[in-house]
Design a protein around this motif. Structure first.
Motif, PDB file in Angstrom:
ATOM      1  N   PRO A  33     126.203 -74.530  74.614  1.00  0.00           N
ATOM      2  CA  PRO A  33     124.759 -74.505  74.832  1.00  0.00           C
ATOM      3  C   PRO A  33     124.109 -73.343  74.078  1.00  0.00           C
ATOM      4  O   PRO A  33     124.728 -72.301  73.867  1.00  0.00           O
ATOM      5  CB  PRO A  33     124.639 -74.313  76.352  1.00  0.00           C
ATOM      6  CG  PRO A  33     125.897 -73.598  76.724  1.00  0.00           C
ATOM      7  CD  PRO A  33     126.966 -74.149  75.818  1.00  0.00           C
ATOM      8  N   LEU A  34     122.881 -73.547  73.680  1.00  0.00           N
ATOM      9  CA  LEU A  34     122.133 -72.510  72.966  1.00  0.00           C
ATOM     10  C   LEU A  34     121.700 -71.441  73.961  1.00  0.00           C
ATOM     11  O   LEU A  34     120.889 -71.692  74.851  1.00  0.00           O
ATOM     12  CB  LEU A  34     120.910 -73.129  72.281  1.00  0.00           C
ATOM     13  CG  LEU A  34     120.021 -72.192  71.458  1.00  0.00           C
ATOM     14  CD1 LEU A  34     120.789 -71.658  70.259  1.00  0.00           C
ATOM     15  CD2 LEU A  34     118.754 -72.923  71.011  1.00  0.00           C
ATOM     16  N   THR A  35     122.236 -70.230  73.831  1.00  0.00           N
ATOM     17  CA  THR A  35     121.854 -69.140  74.725  1.00  0.00           C
ATOM     18  C   THR A  35     120.517 -68.550  74.297  1.00  0.00           C
ATOM     19  O   THR A  35     120.040 -68.775  73.178  1.00  0.00           O
ATOM     20  CB  THR A  35     122.897 -68.017  74.723  1.00  0.00           C
ATOM     21  OG1 THR A  35     122.945 -67.433  73.405  1.00  0.00           O
ATOM     22  CG2 THR A  35     124.268 -68.546  75.103  1.00  0.00           C
ATOM     23  N   ARG A  36     119.922 -67.770  75.186  1.00  0.00           N
ATOM     24  CA  ARG A  36     118.650 -67.129  74.857  1.00  0.00           C
ATOM     25  C   ARG A  36     118.805 -66.201  73.661  1.00  0.00           C
ATOM     26  O   ARG A  36     117.946 -66.152  72.782  1.00  0.00           O
ATOM     27  CB  ARG A  36     118.123 -66.355  76.058  1.00  0.00           C
ATOM     28  CG  ARG A  36     116.794 -65.646  75.792  1.00  0.00           C
ATOM     29  CD  ARG A  36     116.242 -64.995  77.037  1.00  0.00           C
ATOM     30  NE  ARG A  36     114.994 -64.305  76.758  1.00  0.00           N
ATOM     31  CZ  ARG A  36     114.290 -63.670  77.678  1.00  0.00           C
ATOM     32  NH1 ARG A  36     114.696 -63.641  78.941  1.00  0.00           N
ATOM     33  NH2 ARG A  36     113.165 -63.060  77.350  1.00  0.00           N
ATOM     34  N   PHE A  37     119.914 -65.456  73.611  1.00  0.00           N
ATOM     35  CA  PHE A  37     120.146 -64.548  72.495  1.00  0.00           C
ATOM     36  C   PHE A  37     120.218 -65.315  71.179  1.00  0.00           C
ATOM     37  O   PHE A  37     119.565 -64.963  70.195  1.00  0.00           O
ATOM     38  CB  PHE A  37     121.442 -63.759  72.725  1.00  0.00           C
ATOM     39  CG  PHE A  37     121.763 -62.786  71.613  1.00  0.00           C
ATOM     40  CD1 PHE A  37     121.311 -61.478  71.680  1.00  0.00           C
ATOM     41  CD2 PHE A  37     122.496 -63.190  70.514  1.00  0.00           C
ATOM     42  CE1 PHE A  37     121.601 -60.584  70.653  1.00  0.00           C
ATOM     43  CE2 PHE A  37     122.790 -62.301  69.490  1.00  0.00           C
ATOM     44  CZ  PHE A  37     122.345 -60.991  69.568  1.00  0.00           C
ATOM     45  N   ALA A  38     121.036 -66.376  71.152  1.00  0.00           N
ATOM     46  CA  ALA A  38     121.181 -67.158  69.927  1.00  0.00           C
ATOM     47  C   ALA A  38     119.864 -67.819  69.543  1.00  0.00           C
ATOM     48  O   ALA A  38     119.516 -67.912  68.357  1.00  0.00           O
ATOM     49  CB  ALA A  38     122.277 -68.209  70.094  1.00  0.00           C
ATOM     50  N   TYR A  61     118.677 -67.409  65.821  1.00  0.00           N
ATOM     51  CA  TYR A  61     118.902 -68.539  64.916  1.00  0.00           C
ATOM     52  C   TYR A  61     118.104 -69.788  65.256  1.00  0.00           C
ATOM     53  O   TYR A  61     118.061 -70.717  64.456  1.00  0.00           O
ATOM     54  CB  TYR A  61     120.383 -68.959  64.936  1.00  0.00           C
ATOM     55  CG  TYR A  61     121.371 -67.838  64.901  1.00  0.00           C
ATOM     56  CD1 TYR A  61     121.600 -67.122  63.729  1.00  0.00           C
ATOM     57  CD2 TYR A  61     122.098 -67.488  66.034  1.00  0.00           C
ATOM     58  CE1 TYR A  61     122.525 -66.097  63.691  1.00  0.00           C
ATOM     59  CE2 TYR A  61     123.027 -66.466  66.007  1.00  0.00           C
ATOM     60  CZ  TYR A  61     123.234 -65.764  64.831  1.00  0.00           C
ATOM     61  OH  TYR A  61     124.149 -64.759  64.802  1.00  0.00           O
ATOM     62  N   GLY A  62     117.545 -69.865  66.457  1.00  0.00           N
ATOM     63  CA  GLY A  62     116.960 -71.103  66.940  1.00  0.00           C
ATOM     64  C   GLY A  62     115.451 -71.156  66.877  1.00  0.00           C
ATOM     65  O   GLY A  62     114.804 -70.371  66.161  1.00  0.00           O
TER      66      GLY A  62
END
Length: 255
Positions: free
Chosen positions: A111-116, A120-121
């Motif tokens: 899953p896309l974390t808040r940090f990522a 990057y997102g």
């Protein structure tokens, strides 16, 4: 444990604020408040919002020179450096190759974390533009560029900080598309200065200038896809990071 963070994107991370020029450090606990910025000329505001929306509507572009975006929800980060991950974001999922992938390596999928997301997102790449769509205090300077002013709670830029911060965005436009955004923060808030052994020393600052966020190569980003499921392994989370293996060492890495 080594935590790799892309150097060209450090300006977006508050915990590394001292790496960016323009800081004025203080130790007092002053709190700042600002009056509401005057609204801009309605015609200028409309033109500005049209330029920002036109940029967001582009089918693809390069952010910061290293993140390829293809509408509506695909992002590809590939930094040419030792230990740099290869990252693909598709919607709410992230795919990570901890270093330059070879024929035997599988990608981590999770899953896309808040940090990522912030790096990057959508939040990191599209967020700066989306936040400008509601701007009211806009003035034009030069032939095509704009200055935008807004006031936010200090906790928005530094969680836990009281008072307010005034943000001034200098938005440069080329061929009717946003080419770069420079953000200046003014007011009292806290930032973390990285220390030895992973420790952070918190300081009060009165101003902060981000490095430019750039947009370019509109419509010229080649198509890319996430790896097939047969080439992936599950990523597990540890806090806000991902647990993975880099150079034979397993641990939580800030990807």
């Amino acid at each position: 444990m080594r935590r790799w963070i892309p150097k060209s994107l450090l300006a977006v991370m508050t915990v590394l604020a001292l790496a960016t020029v323009g800081l004025s450090l203080h130790t007092s606990e002053r709190i700042s408040y600002f009056s509401t910025p005057a609204p801009g000329n309605r015609a200028v505001v409309r033109i500005f919002r049209t330029v920002v929306q036109r940029t967001l509507d582009e089918p693809s572009f390069i952010f910061e020179g290293i993140i390829g975006y293809r509408a509506p929800d695909r992002f590809h980060f590939h930094f040419q450096g030792y230990g740099a991950p290869n990252v693909i974001v598709v919607g709410s999922e992230v795919y990570i190759a901890p270093s330059a992938p070879d024929l035997s390596q599988k990608w981590g999928r999770g899953p896309l974390t808040r940090f990522a997301d912030d790096i990057y997102g959508p939040q990191g790449v599209l967020g700066p533009l989306q936040r400008l769509l509601t701007a009211e205090s806009v003035v034009r300077f030069g032939d095509d560029n704009f200055k935008v002013t807004t006031v936010v709670g200090a906790n928005v830029v530094s969680p836990g900080s009281p008072g307010q911060v005034r943000l001034t965005y200098t938005v440069y436009v080329t061929d009717d598309l946003v080419s770069s955004i420079v953000t200046n923060e003014q007011g009292w808030f806290s930032v973390g200065a990285p220390q030895a052994k992973g420790h952070i020393r918190w300081e009060r600052v009165s101003k902060f200038r981000f490095a430019p966020q750039t947009y370019g190569s509109f419509g010229a980003v080649p198509a890319f896809s996430p790896p097939p499921l047969s080439r992936t392994v599950p990523l597990t989370l540890c806090g806000g990071d991902y647990r993975t293996t880099v150079d034979g060492f397993s641990g939580c890495f800030a990807y």
